[in-house]
Design a protein around this motif. Structure first.
Motif, short mmCIF file in Angstrom:
data_model
loop_
_atom_site.label_atom_id
_atom_site.label_comp_id
_atom_site.label_asym_id
_atom_site.label_seq_id
_atom_site.Cartn_x
_atom_site.Cartn_y
_atom_site.Cartn_z
N VAL A 124 0.83 -1.21 0.00
CA VAL A 124 0.00 0.00 0.00
C VAL A 124 0.87 1.27 0.00
CG1 VAL A 124 -1.71 1.28 1.37
CG2 VAL A 124 -1.92 -1.19 1.11
N LEU A 125 2.12 1.14 0.43
CA LEU A 125 3.01 2.29 0.54
C LEU A 125 3.74 2.60 -0.77
CD1 LEU A 125 4.45 1.49 4.09
CD2 LEU A 125 2.53 3.00 3.49
N LYS A 126 3.45 1.87 -1.82
CA LYS A 126 4.01 2.17 -3.14
C LYS A 126 3.11 3.20 -3.86
CE LYS A 126 6.48 -2.09 -4.26
NZ LYS A 126 7.79 -1.45 -4.27
N PRO A 127 3.63 3.85 -4.90
CA PRO A 127 2.77 4.73 -5.71
C PRO A 127 1.53 3.97 -6.21
CG PRO A 127 5.05 5.09 -6.29
CD PRO A 127 5.03 3.90 -5.35
N LYS A 128 0.38 4.62 -6.15
CA LYS A 128 -0.89 3.96 -6.45
C LYS A 128 -1.03 3.62 -7.94
CE LYS A 128 -2.38 4.24 -2.23
NZ LYS A 128 -2.33 3.01 -1.39
N ILE A 129 -1.75 2.52 -8.20
CA ILE A 129 -1.95 2.11 -9.60
C ILE A 129 -3.03 2.94 -10.30
CG2 ILE A 129 -1.22 -0.25 -9.11
CD1 ILE A 129 -4.19 -1.06 -9.50
#
Length: 496
Positions: A450-455
């Motif tokens: 969830v802490l990655k850039p959003k899709i």
């Protein structure tokens, strides 16, 4: 197709592995799909080129790991990988060169276990325990954990994932985890090296990623005859069989929006209308195609991210054979942490670098003229570092000197028939890669799931992102999974 999910006209920007995957899955769901690629061929970082001398070079990925994940892509469309190319198992899988000795990792897992026992008494049993735990992480991680779109943490509330949280070792660091099993420094290096592909020091990577050891060592290191590019060609063919149309040498210059929706993309000054956009291109670059007010992240956000390394690559055609060099060789005579500090702390060229060589002509006679070797050298570097040609050449000599010492060969420089370098500035110009990164964002705990850039764009309902800068992360199998995730989300989207 569900009545709510009407047939959409979808543009995909970029034809790397995530773009090829997204295209195939979206078209299979009944959508009209067009892929726009700035280069004259598909593959992105996994392109291939041929020289007048007869050498065939894969430009990027060379480790065919997690073969079941790749096989799963083909199975989803009613095919097998063997319908498109011949996959061979490497034995040894690779060789690692240390200061005083070298260690070859055999193909057979029992032989790997025996090797560990020979180096450190008792390590054979601990290897079995390590891989049993790694297999669990692989089966839960690669089949459940990494397949989520990661909009929020509630996606991970399934009984299987929640009940496995402790066994997944999400909060343990990889270095401590490995040292809990093995004392010998060579064995620790052998177990730590796979996570370098994830773009951070082993002490900053969650122990979850011991799944990489299982996906490599136990499932084996493969090679597709004809080069890694055969996977690109096969995925493109699968996509075309679903009805995907590819447009090469077409660079997207702008994403046009109206009232919170993408309406078209601009190429060579002309607008082309689409219902949905999937950007497989560099995430940061894709955002620059939008007005600042519509971007998911400000420039300051990217400056605070930890990026995986860039690298210096040399593609060399060598006259004559190099008998004592394996298909994959890792040169680890120097201290790993010193090199890592040059990437993440000091951001400078390493004085005592580690590097990797791939010599596919050991396995595949078609990638080099008879009696010659195809040599790929890769040295990890800090993103954004200055990479003028004179510095590149200096490091080429350093690497060739160490290859000569390892193999007993001499005068390799005088035997070079073809030479091409590729470094930070090339990643920027060819792929619009942020600071010239080669592998996307590091898979640190603060940049996982969830802490990655959003899709999905938060302000534009029909713009999605896929690839190594979003979920699930860097690497070929994760990129293929990323494309599938985003295609599924696009099919759920209702457009009014």
């Amino acid at each position: 197709m569900n009545a709510d999910n009407i047939r959409k006209k979808i543009a995909i920007i970029g034809s790397g592995f995530s773009g090829l995957s997204a295209a195939a899955y979206a078209a299979k769901s009944g959508h009209e799909v067009h892929v726009f690629e700035k280069h004259h061929q598909p593959g992105g970082r996994a392109r291939q080129f041929k020289t007048e001398e007869g050498f065939v070079f894969d430009m990027g990925p060379s480790w065919y790991w997690m073969p079941d994940i790749i096989e799963g892509f083909f199975n989803d469309f009613g095919y097998k990988a063997s319908d498109f190319f011949t996959l061979v198992s490497l034995d040894p899988q690779f060789e690692m060169v240390f200061a005083e000795e070298k260690v070859s990792i055999p193909e057979n897992n029992d032989e790997i276990r025996n090797l560990f026992e020979k180096i450190e008494p008792g390590a054979g049993n601990r290897y079995d325990q390590f891989m049993k735990s790694a297999q669990f992480k692989y089966e839960v991680g690669m089949k459940d954990f990494v397949t989520k779109p990661c909009y929020n943490w509630f996606e991970f509330a399934s009984l299987k994932i929640a009940g496995s949280a402790m066994k997944l070792n999400l909060l343990s660091d990889f270095r401590k985890y490995v040292s809990g099993y093995f004392s010998d420094s060579k064995l620790r290096s052998l177990m730590e090296f796979p996570v370098i592909f994830l773009g951070a020091s082993p002490q900053n990577i969650p122990a979850l990623y011991s799944l990489m050891n299982y996906g490599g060592y136990v499932l084996g290191t493969k090679y597709p005859m004809g080069g890694f590019y055969q996977l690109v060609v096969a995925m493109k063919e699968v996509a075309e069989k679903q009805g995907v149309t590819f447009h090469f040498s077409r660079e997207v210059q702008k994403i046009n929006t109206e009232k919170g929706k993408v309406v078209s993309i601009t190429i060579d000054g002309e607008n082309y209308e689409f219902d949905t956009i999937i950007a497989s291109s560099d995430y940061h670059h894709t955002e620059t195609l939008l007005p600042k007010s519509l971007r998911n992240y400000k420039e300051e956000y990217w400056k605070t991210r930890t990026f995986a390394p860039s690298c210096l690559i040399y593609y060399l055609g060598i006259k004559g054979r190099i008998p004592h060099l394996k298909h994959h060789t890792l040169f680890f005579e120097n201290e790993l942490d010193n090199h890592i500090d040059c990437i993440y702390k000091n951001k400078k060229w390493p004085s005592k670098p580690l590097f990797y060589t791939c010599c596919p002509s050991k396995t595949d006679p078609d990638v080099a003229p008879e009696g010659c070797e195809n040599l790929f050298l890769l040295l990890p570097l800090a993103p954004g570092i200055h990479d003028e040609e004179a510095v590149r050449e200096k490091y080429l000599i350093k690497m060739l000197d160490r290859i000569e010492k390892h193999t007993g060969e001499s005068h390799l420089v005088s035997r070079i028939e073809y030479k091409k370098s590729y470094c930070v500035s090339d990643f920027i110009s060819d792929y619009n890669a942020y600071q010239g990164n080669a592998y996307g964002l590091s898979n640190t705990l603060s940049q996982t799931a969830v802490l990655k850039p959003k899709i999905k764009n938060k302000k534009i309902k029909n713009l999605f992102y896929t690839g190594q800068l979003t979920v699930p992360g860097p690497g070929v199998p994760p990129s293929i999974i990323s494309g599938k995730i985003v295609a599924t989300e696009v099919s759920k989207l209702k457009i009014k």
